[in-house]
Enzyme design. Structure first.
Site, PDB file in Angstrom:
ATOM      1  N   GLY B  48      23.848  37.487 -32.262  1.00 27.99           N
ATOM      2  CA  GLY B  48      24.321  38.474 -31.328  1.00 27.99           C
ATOM      3  C   GLY B  48      23.721  39.773 -31.483  1.00 27.99           C
ATOM      4  N   HIS B 455      15.413  44.538 -68.588  1.00 32.61           N
ATOM      5  CA  HIS B 455      14.496  45.940 -68.681  1.00 32.61           C
ATOM      6  C   HIS B 455      12.938  45.694 -68.328  1.00 32.61           C
ATOM      7  CE1 HIS B 455      13.661  50.199 -70.265  1.00 32.61           C
ATOM      8  NE2 HIS B 455      12.462  49.420 -70.907  1.00 32.61           N
TER       9      HIS B 455
HETATM   10  C1  LIG Z   1      21.681  49.480 -34.647  1.00 24.80           C
HETATM   11  C2  LIG Z   1      22.702  48.878 -35.477  1.00 24.80           C
HETATM   12  C3  LIG Z   1      22.310  48.626 -36.791  1.00 24.80           C
HETATM   13  C4  LIG Z   1      23.127  47.733 -37.442  1.00 24.80           C
HETATM   14  N1  LIG Z   1      23.037  47.606 -38.795  1.00 24.80           N
HETATM   15  C5  LIG Z   1      23.659  46.970 -39.598  1.00 24.80           C
HETATM   16  C6  LIG Z   1      23.621  46.670 -40.767  1.00 24.80           C
HETATM   17  O1  LIG Z   1      22.701  46.926 -41.300  1.00 24.80           O
HETATM   18  N2  LIG Z   1      24.424  46.094 -41.669  1.00 24.80           N
HETATM   19  C7  LIG Z   1      25.729  45.632 -41.220  1.00 24.80           C
HETATM   20  O2  LIG Z   1      26.520  44.913 -41.804  1.00 24.80           O
HETATM   21  N3  LIG Z   1      25.992  45.778 -39.930  1.00 24.80           N
HETATM   22  C8  LIG Z   1      24.983  46.532 -38.955  1.00 24.80           C
HETATM   23  N4  LIG Z   1      25.422  46.523 -37.780  1.00 24.80           N
HETATM   24  C9  LIG Z   1      26.694  46.177 -37.391  1.00 24.80           C
HETATM   25  C10 LIG Z   1      26.608  44.768 -36.832  1.00 24.80           C
HETATM   26  O3  LIG Z   1      25.512  44.514 -36.081  1.00 24.80           O
HETATM   27  C11 LIG Z   1      27.781  44.140 -36.391  1.00 24.80           C
HETATM   28  O4  LIG Z   1      28.985  44.404 -37.277  1.00 24.80           O
HETATM   29  C12 LIG Z   1      27.804  42.645 -36.214  1.00 24.80           C
HETATM   30  O5  LIG Z   1      26.975  42.395 -35.332  1.00 24.80           O
HETATM   31  C13 LIG Z   1      29.336  42.509 -35.487  1.00 24.80           C
HETATM   32  O6  LIG Z   1      29.163  41.119 -35.448  1.00 24.80           O
HETATM   33  P1  LIG Z   1      30.206  40.066 -34.495  1.00 24.80           P
HETATM   34  O7  LIG Z   1      30.225  38.812 -34.805  1.00 24.80           O
HETATM   35  O8  LIG Z   1      31.479  40.796 -34.364  1.00 24.80           O
HETATM   36  O9  LIG Z   1      29.737  40.474 -32.992  1.00 24.80           O
HETATM   37  P2  LIG Z   1      28.260  40.775 -32.342  1.00 24.80           P
HETATM   38  O10 LIG Z   1      27.171  40.778 -33.082  1.00 24.80           O
HETATM   39  O11 LIG Z   1      28.726  42.315 -31.796  1.00 24.80           O
HETATM   40  O12 LIG Z   1      28.230  39.874 -31.226  1.00 24.80           O
HETATM   41  C14 LIG Z   1      29.222  39.564 -30.223  1.00 24.80           C
HETATM   42  C15 LIG Z   1      28.695  38.564 -29.087  1.00 24.80           C
HETATM   43  O13 LIG Z   1      29.535  38.219 -28.323  1.00 24.80           O
HETATM   44  C16 LIG Z   1      28.902  38.278 -26.918  1.00 24.80           C
HETATM   45  N5  LIG Z   1      30.168  38.294 -26.009  1.00 24.80           N
HETATM   46  C17 LIG Z   1      30.649  39.718 -25.724  1.00 24.80           C
HETATM   47  N6  LIG Z   1      31.582  39.474 -24.707  1.00 24.80           N
HETATM   48  C18 LIG Z   1      31.593  38.115 -24.497  1.00 24.80           C
HETATM   49  C19 LIG Z   1      32.636  37.029 -23.602  1.00 24.80           C
HETATM   50  N7  LIG Z   1      33.520  37.602 -22.957  1.00 24.80           N
HETATM   51  N8  LIG Z   1      32.276  35.861 -23.679  1.00 24.80           N
HETATM   52  C20 LIG Z   1      31.408  35.184 -24.709  1.00 24.80           C
HETATM   53  N9  LIG Z   1      30.612  36.142 -25.495  1.00 24.80           N
HETATM   54  C21 LIG Z   1      30.781  37.462 -25.253  1.00 24.80           C
HETATM   55  C22 LIG Z   1      27.907  39.275 -27.066  1.00 24.80           C
HETATM   56  O14 LIG Z   1      27.141  39.174 -26.095  1.00 24.80           O
HETATM   57  C23 LIG Z   1      27.408  39.161 -28.459  1.00 24.80           C
HETATM   58  O15 LIG Z   1      26.289  38.312 -28.431  1.00 24.80           O
HETATM   59  C24 LIG Z   1      24.338  47.451 -36.832  1.00 24.80           C
HETATM   60  C25 LIG Z   1      24.689  47.733 -35.444  1.00 24.80           C
HETATM   61  C26 LIG Z   1      23.882  48.217 -34.638  1.00 24.80           C
HETATM   62  C27 LIG Z   1      24.346  48.465 -33.353  1.00 24.80           C
END
Ligand SMILES: Cc1cc2nc3c(=O)[nH]c(=O)nc-3n(C[C@H](O)[C@H](O)[C@H](O)COP(=O)(O)OP(=O)(O)OC[C@H]3O[C@@H](n4cnc5c(N)ncnc54)[C@H](O)[C@@H]3O)c2cc1C
Lengths: 455, 484
Positions: B48, B455
Site C-alpha cells: 500500500g 554500556h
Molecule cells: C510520505 C509518507 C510517509 C509516511 N511515513 C510513515 C512512517 O514513517 N511511519 C508510519 O507508521 N506511517 C507512515 N506513513 C503513514 C502510513 O503510510 C499509513 O499509516 C499506512 O500506509 C496506512 O495503512 P493502511 O493499511 O490503512 O492503508 P494504505 O497504506 O493507505 O493502503 C490502502 C490501499 O488500499 C487501496 N485502495 C483504496 N481504495 C480501494 C478500493 N476501493 N478497493 C480496493 N483497494 C483500495 C489503495 O490503493 C492502497 O493500496 C507515511 C505516509 C506518507 C504518505
C-alpha cells in the site's frame, strides 16, 4: 410534567428482558403500582408495575423488543397532555449512551499529541469528508468503539486473559503496583470474588463467559426456519455451554432397587392425597439426596475459581429440573433437609406448576446447591445430565422398571431404576461420587426410615 | 456489472493491500481462511501507501540524505570526503533506482508470503453491493464480483489538496510524487509543517535544494511537545531550511520558468519563489467511495469508519483497519489492527487494546514519542514527575559525535507509573520501543531505572531519565530534595 419510566432493575443480575405484552395502551389512565407490562427475563415472566399514577403518553417498545435496564419503557403524563418527545436529556439517555459518554470525553480530553499529529498536521482541513451516518443499526446500541490508546493498566497478556475469561477488564480492580491489574485480579473477578460492581455481578457471579468459537456455517439444501435464540432458550444455551466449558465432568452410574419405595409410596399415596398432596417418587429422592448431601459436604459445594477455594455449603437446596413449554427450568426446594417428604412433594408440584406457567418468582429459581433431573418420567432407562454450574453434581433418574433381579440367589421381579451422577471432577473424585450414590441408594432402599424421619 | 453476475466466493475479502490489509490477509490465511486481497495496484500494490509512497520510500530517501550529514560528520572527524555533500554531490536518478529496488524487494517479499499461504489478489477498486458482496471496477480485474463471509476494509487514505494548490503532478506535488523526484529542485516550497513536510523538506535541503517550509500553526510539528520540537527546528534551520509559521499558502502562479507561491501571514502577503511545490497538509479518507450505503457500516463525525476494539464495524460481517479508522494514521497501528481483525473474524479473542501507539518523526535529529507528553499528562489531571537526560551527558552520544537532544520521561508522581517517554536526538526511532514495551506493560519508573542497560549505549539515557524522575540520577548533578 411528563415522566419517563425506565425499565427497572428487577433484581438478581438481570439486565434485559423481552417485552411479552403491554397491559396498557397509550391514553390509558394508570394507577400507581398498576401492572403495565409483562416482560420475560431469562428467568421468568415478570409484571412491571408503574411507579406513578397518570396517563400513558407513549409506549416506547413493541411486543418482542428486547429492553435493557435503564431504557425508557413508557412516558406517563397528565390527562390531555401530549407526548412531547424525550424529556430532559439526562432522563432519557439510554444506559449504553451513558456508558459511552465518558469514553468520548476521555478520547477528546487527550487527543494525544501523537495521534492529532499523525492525523495530518494542519488544522481546519479543507475538503475533509463530513459526517455520514448511514442506516441506523440496532446493534449500534451495544457498540463499544475502539479506544486509542487504551486506558487499562495491565500487561498485554493479562488483557488477553480477561478476554478469554469473558471479563470486562475495565471493571476489574487492580491490586498490582500503581493499581495495575494482575492475572490474579482478573481470575478472582471471573470467579465472582473481588469487589464487583452491580452490573458486573451478572458476568462475574456465573464465572466465565463463553470463549468465542468460530460460528459453524452450513450449506442450506432445503427450506429452513430461523428462530431467534432469546429469553429462556438463550439462558439455557449459555448455562449449558458454560458448564461444559468450565466443568470437567465425570459420571457415575448405578442401579437402585426401589421395590420397597414403590410399595411405600403405594401405601402412603392415599393418605397424602387426603391432605391434598400427590406423593411422588421425586419427593422421596429429593429427601434421600438431602440426607446424603449432609454426609458428603463436597457434593454440596461450589468451586470459587477466583479465590481458589472450595465453598462447602451448610444449606441443602435441591433443584428439580422441570420441563416447561418454553424449556427447562429448575425451581429450588430450599432447606430440603428440614422438610418432610410430604412437604417436599407439595412444594415440588406447586413450584413446577408455577414454572410451567412462567409465574415462578425469581427467588425460587435461585440458590440451588444440587439438582435432580427426573428424565425417566418422560422416558428412557437413564441419561447423562449436564452439571448445573456452579453446583458440582446433578443426579439423573431413569424410568422405574420391573425387571428380573437376583436376590439372595433367587431370581425375583424387582422395581429398579438407573441413576447417574454427573459431577465436577475438580471438586469430587470418582470414589466420592460412588460413595455418595451408595448413600442415596441406601436411603431409597429403606424408604420407611425416611418417612418416619428416623434418620 | 449487475448484481446477478457470477461472483467468486471467499471466506475473507480484504480491500486494500496496505499495512492493515496485507497483514490481515496473511493472518487470516494462517488461520486457515481462503482470502482474497483487492487493490487497484494488484500484486504490485502489496504494501500500500506505506511501502510505495509512504514509510519505506520516504525513509529510504531520508536515509540517503542523512548520508550527507554522515559525510559532514566524517569531515569533522578528519576524513577527506572529496566532493563532500554539497549541492550536486548526489545523483538522484541513481538514488531513485536504489530506492525503487528496496520497494520492489519488499513487495515481492509480501507476494511470496501470499503465494505460500494461497492468498489471491485481484487488481481493481472494490465497492460494496451488500454486506456480503463487493463489486470490482478496473480493466485489469480478473473478476468483477466477490462474495465473502467476512470483509476487512483497509483502503487507507490519500493526500489532501489545498484550494489554489491543486496537485498537477508536475509543479504542485503530493508526497507520493515528491518521493519519486529524480533531481533536487533548486527552490522547493513545502506547504505543511507536519511530519511528512518536515521529513521530506529536510531531505531535499540536504540534497541541495533551497527549502521553504510553510506552516499554518505556530510551530512546525504541531501537537508535539514544544521542548522537543525546538531541537528539531533549530537543527533544520541550521541546515538552511527557511521556516515560515502562522502562514497560509493560498495559491500558486507560473512566472516564466519559476513558480510563485502566494502566502498569507500575520504580517501580510508574501510571495515565495519555487521550482516545485510539495503540499503535505495531511491525509484524507474517502469511505463513501466504497458505497457503504449498501451495508450497515457507519462513519463517525470525521468520516472515519466506526470500529470496536476488534475492528468490527457496525455491520457484523465487515471489519475495518488502518487509516480509514479512528486513531493515529500510522502503519504500525494498521499492522496491529489488521492482525487483530483477522484473528477476531476467525473467532479468536484478540483486541486492539494497546496502551501506547508510538510515533516517530524521521526528522534530523529524530523525534519519537510513546505514551503521554508532559502537557497532556497534566491536562488529564495527573500529578506528574518529569525526568530528563540530555544526549550531551551520554558517553555514547558524544562518542558518535551527536550530542543534541534529550530523553524526557513523565511518570505519575504518586504511583510512579511510567506515563510517557519522548526522545529527540539521533536514533530516537530505535530507542523508543523500550518505552513502548514498558508503557504497554504498565511498568513503573523503577522498573525501567533498575533494568540494566548495556554500556555504552544510547539506551542508557532512558534509564537515566527515569532515575532523574525518581531523584536518583547518577550522571546528572544531584538535585536538592533528591532521593538519598
Ligand atoms: C510520505 C509518507 C510517509 C509516511 N511515513 C510513515 C512512517 O514513517 N511511519 C508510519 O507508521 N506511517 C507512515 N506513513 C503513514 C502510513 O503510510 C499509513 O499509516 C499506512 O500506509 C496506512 O495503512 P493502511 O493499511 O490503512 O492503508 P494504505 O497504506 O493507505 O493502503 C490502502 C490501499 O488500499 C487501496 N485502495 C483504496 N481504495 C480501494 C478500493 N476501493 N478497493 C480496493 N483497494 C483500495 C489503495 O490503493 C492502497 O493500496 C507515511 C505516509 C506518507 C504518505
Amino acid at each position: 410534567m411528563a415522566f419517563d419510566f425506565k425499565f427497572p432493575d428487577v433484581g438478581e443480575g438481570i439486565h434485559e428482558g423481552e417485552l411479552v405484552e403491554w397491559l396498557v395502551k397509550e391514553g390509558d389512565v394508570v394507577k400507581a403500582d398498576q401492572a403495565i407490562a409483562n416482560v420475560e427475563t431469562d428467568k421468568a415472566v415478570v409484571e412491571i408495575p408503574c411507579p406513578k399514577a397518570g396517563t400513558v403518553l407513549k409506549l416506547h417498545a413493541k411486543v418482542g423488543d428486547t429492553i435493557k435496564v435503564g431504557e425508557v419503557l413508557v412516558t406517563i403524563g397528565s390527562a390531555g397532555e401530549k407526548y412531547a418527545g424525550p424529556a430532559a436529556a439526562p432522563a432519557v439517555t439510554p444506559p449504553a449512551a451513558q456508558a459511552k459518554a465518558p469514553t468520548a470525553t476521555v478520547s477528546k480530553a487527550q487527543p494525544t499529541a501523537p495521534s492529532s499529529m499523525a492525523r495530518g498536521g494542519t488544522p481546519a482541513v479543507p475538503g475533509a469528508p463530513k459526517v455520514a451516518a448511514y442506516s441506523a443499526d440496532a446493534s449500534a446500541a451495544a457498540f463499544e468503539p475502539m479506544q486509542v490508546p487504551s486506558q487499562v493498566l495491565a500487561m498485554p497478556h493479562t488483557r488477553q486473559l480477561a478476554r478469554e475469561l469473558g471479563v470486562d477488564i475495565k471493571r476489574v480492580p487492580g491490586t498490582g503496583p500503581a493499581g495495575r491489574i494482575t492475572d490474579e485480579d482478573v481470575k478472582r473477578f471471573a470467579g465472582g470474588g473481588g469487589s464487583v460492581s452491580p452490573q458486573a455481578g451478572a458476568a462475574a457471579a456465573g464465572g466465565m463467559a463463553l470463549p468465542a468459537f468460530e460460528k459453524a456455517s452450513w450449506l442450506a439444501t432445503g427450506e429452513e426456519e430461523r428462530v431467534a435464540l432469546k429469553g429462556l432458550r438463550k439462558k439455557i444455551a449459555e448455562n449449558m455451554s458454560r458448564s461444559n466449558w468450565m466443568v470437567p465432568t465425570a459420571v457415575q452410574f448405578d442401579e437402585v432397587d426401589v421395590s420397597e419405595l414403590v410399595e411405600a409410596r403405594e401405601k402412603e399415596k392415599a393418605r397424602a392425597e387426603r391432605q391434598g398432596v400427590k406423593l411422588t417418587y421425586l419427593a422421596f429422592i429429593a429427601k434421600a439426596v438431602a440426607h446424603a448431601l449432609k454426609e458428603f459436604p463436597y457434593v454440596n459445594a461450589s468451586l470459587d475459581e477466583g479465590k481458589q477455594e472450595i465453598v462447602l455449603k451448610k444449606y441443602y437446596n435441591v433443584g428439580i429440573a422441570v420441563d416447561t413449554p418454553d424449556g427447562l427450568m429448575v425451581p429450588v426446594v430450599k432447606d430440603a433437609d428440614q422438610k418432610s417428604i410430604l412437604e417436599i412433594a407439595k412444594e415440588i408440584s406447586e413450584k413446577a406448576a408455577l414454572a410451567r406457567e412462567r409465574k415462578i418468582a425469581l427467588g425460587d429459581l435461585r440458590g440451588g446447591t444440587f439438582t435432580i433431573t427426573n428424565i425417566g418420567s418422560v422416558g428412557g432407562i437413564g441419561g447423562i445430565a449436564v452439571v448445573n454450574y456452579p453446583e458440582v453434581a446433578i443426579l439423573a433418574l431413569g424410568t422405574i422398571r420391573k425387571l428380573p433381579r437376583v436376590v439372595e440367589d433367587r431370581i425375583l421381579l424387582r422395581h429398579v431404576m438407573n441413576v447417574s451422577l454427573s459431577f465436577d471432577h475438580r471438586v469430587v473424585d470418582g470414589a466420592l461420587a460412588a460413595r455418595f450414590v451408595n448413600e442415596v441408594k441406601k436411603h431409597l432402599e429403606d424408604p420407611y426410615a425416611m418417612l418416619l424421619e428416623v434418620i | 456489472m449487475v448484481m446477478g453476475e457470477l461472483a467468486e466466493q471467499f471466506d475473507v475479502a480484504v480491500l486494500g493491500a496496505g499495512p492493515g490489509g496485507y497483514v490481515a490477509a496473511i493472518r487470516a490465511a494462517q488461520l486457515g481462511k481462503h482470502v482474497v486481497v483487492i487493490d487497484p495496484a494488484g500484486i504490485q500494490g502489496l504494501g500500500g501507501v506505506c511501502l510505495h509512497a509512504g514509510c519505506i520510500p520516504s525513509k529510504a530517501i531520508i536515509y540517503a540524505s542523512t548520508v550527507a550529514s554522515t559525510l559532514e560528520n566524517a569531515m569533522a572527524l578528519g576524513f577527506d570526503v572529496g566532493k563532500g555533500c554539497g549541492k550536486g554531490a548526489v545523483d538522484l536518478k541513481k538514488l531513485q533506482e536504489w530506492k525503487n529496488n528496496v520497494v520492489r524487494k519488499l513487495d515481492t517479499g509480501i507476494a511470496g508470503l501470499f503465494t505460500q499461504l494461497g492468498v489471491e489478489t485481484i487488481t481493481g477498486k472494490a465497492f460494496f453491493q451488500s454486506s456480503n458482496r463487493v463489486g470490482i471496477e478496473g480493466e485489469k480485474a480478473s473478476i468483477h464480483a466477490v462474495e465473502f463471509k467476512k470483509c476487512i476494509i483497509a483502503t487507507g487514505g490519500s493526500p489532501i489538496s489545498l484550494p489554489g494548490l491543486a496537485f498537477d503532478g508536475s509543479t504542485v506535488l503530493s508526497s507520493a510524487e515528491a518521493l519519486d523526484l529524480d533531481f533536487a529542485p533548486e527552490e522547493f516550497v513545502v506547504v505543511g509543517g507536519g511530519y511528512i513536510g518536515v521529513e521530506l523538506g529536510t531531505a531535499f535541503q540536504r540534497f541541495g535544494s533551497r527549502v521553504t517550509l510553510i506552516e499554518f500553526g505556530e510551530r512546525i510539528l504541531p501537537g508535539l511537545d514544544p521542548d522537543l520540537v525546538a531541537v528539531v527546528e533549530q537543527r533544520i534551520r541550521a541546515a538552511g531550511v527557511k521556516i515560515v509559521t502562522k502562514a497560509k499558502a493560498t495559491g500558486v502562479e507560473k512566472k516564466g520558468k519559476k513558480l510563485v507561491v502566494q502566502v498569507e501571514t500575520a504580517n501580510g502577503k508574501l510571495e515565495v519563489s519555487a521550482d516545485k511545490v510539495l503540499v503535505a497538509v495531511g491525509r484524507k479518507t474517502d469511505a463513501r467511495a466504497l458505497k457503504l450505503e449498501n451495508t450497515r457500516v457507519q462513519l463517525d463525525e470525521k468520516g472515519l469508519i466506526k470500529v470496536d476494539a476488534q475492528g468490527r464495524t457496525t455491520d457484523s460481517s465487515i471489519f475495518a483497519v488502518g487509516d480509514i479508522t479512528p486513531g493515529p494514521a500510522l502503519a504500525h497501528k494498521a499492522y496491529r489492527q489488521g492482525k487483530v481483525a483477522a484473528e477476531a473474524l476467525a473467532g479468536l479473542k484478540s483486541a486492539f487494546d494497546n496502551r501506547c501507539v508510538p510515533l516517530v518523526v524521521f526528522s534530523s535529529p529524530e523525534l519519537a514519542v510513546a505514551g503521554l507528553g508532559e502537557a497532556e499528562a497534566r491536562q488529564k489531571g495527573r500529578s506528574v514527575v518529569v525526568g530528563k537526560f540530555p544526549y550531551s551527558a551520554s558517553g555514547r552520544a558524544l562518542s558518535v559525535n551527536r550530542s543534541e537532544g534529550f530523553v524526557k520521561v513523565v511518570g505519575d508522581a504518586k504511583t510512579h507509573e511510567l506515563l510517557g517517554v519522548s526522545i529527540v536526538g539521533v536514533q530516537a526511532s530505535n530507542l523508543i520501543s523500550e518505552a513502548s514495551l514498558a508503557i504497554e506493560c504498565g511498568a513503573l519508573l523503577e522498573d525501567v531505572a533498575h533494568t540494566i542497560h548495556p554500556h555504552p549505549t544510547l539506551s542508557e539515557m532512558i534509564a537515566e531519565a527515569c532515575e532523574d524522575a525518581l531523584g536518583e540520577c547518577t550522571h546528572l548533578p544531584f538535585k536538592k530534595g533528591g532521593k538519598k
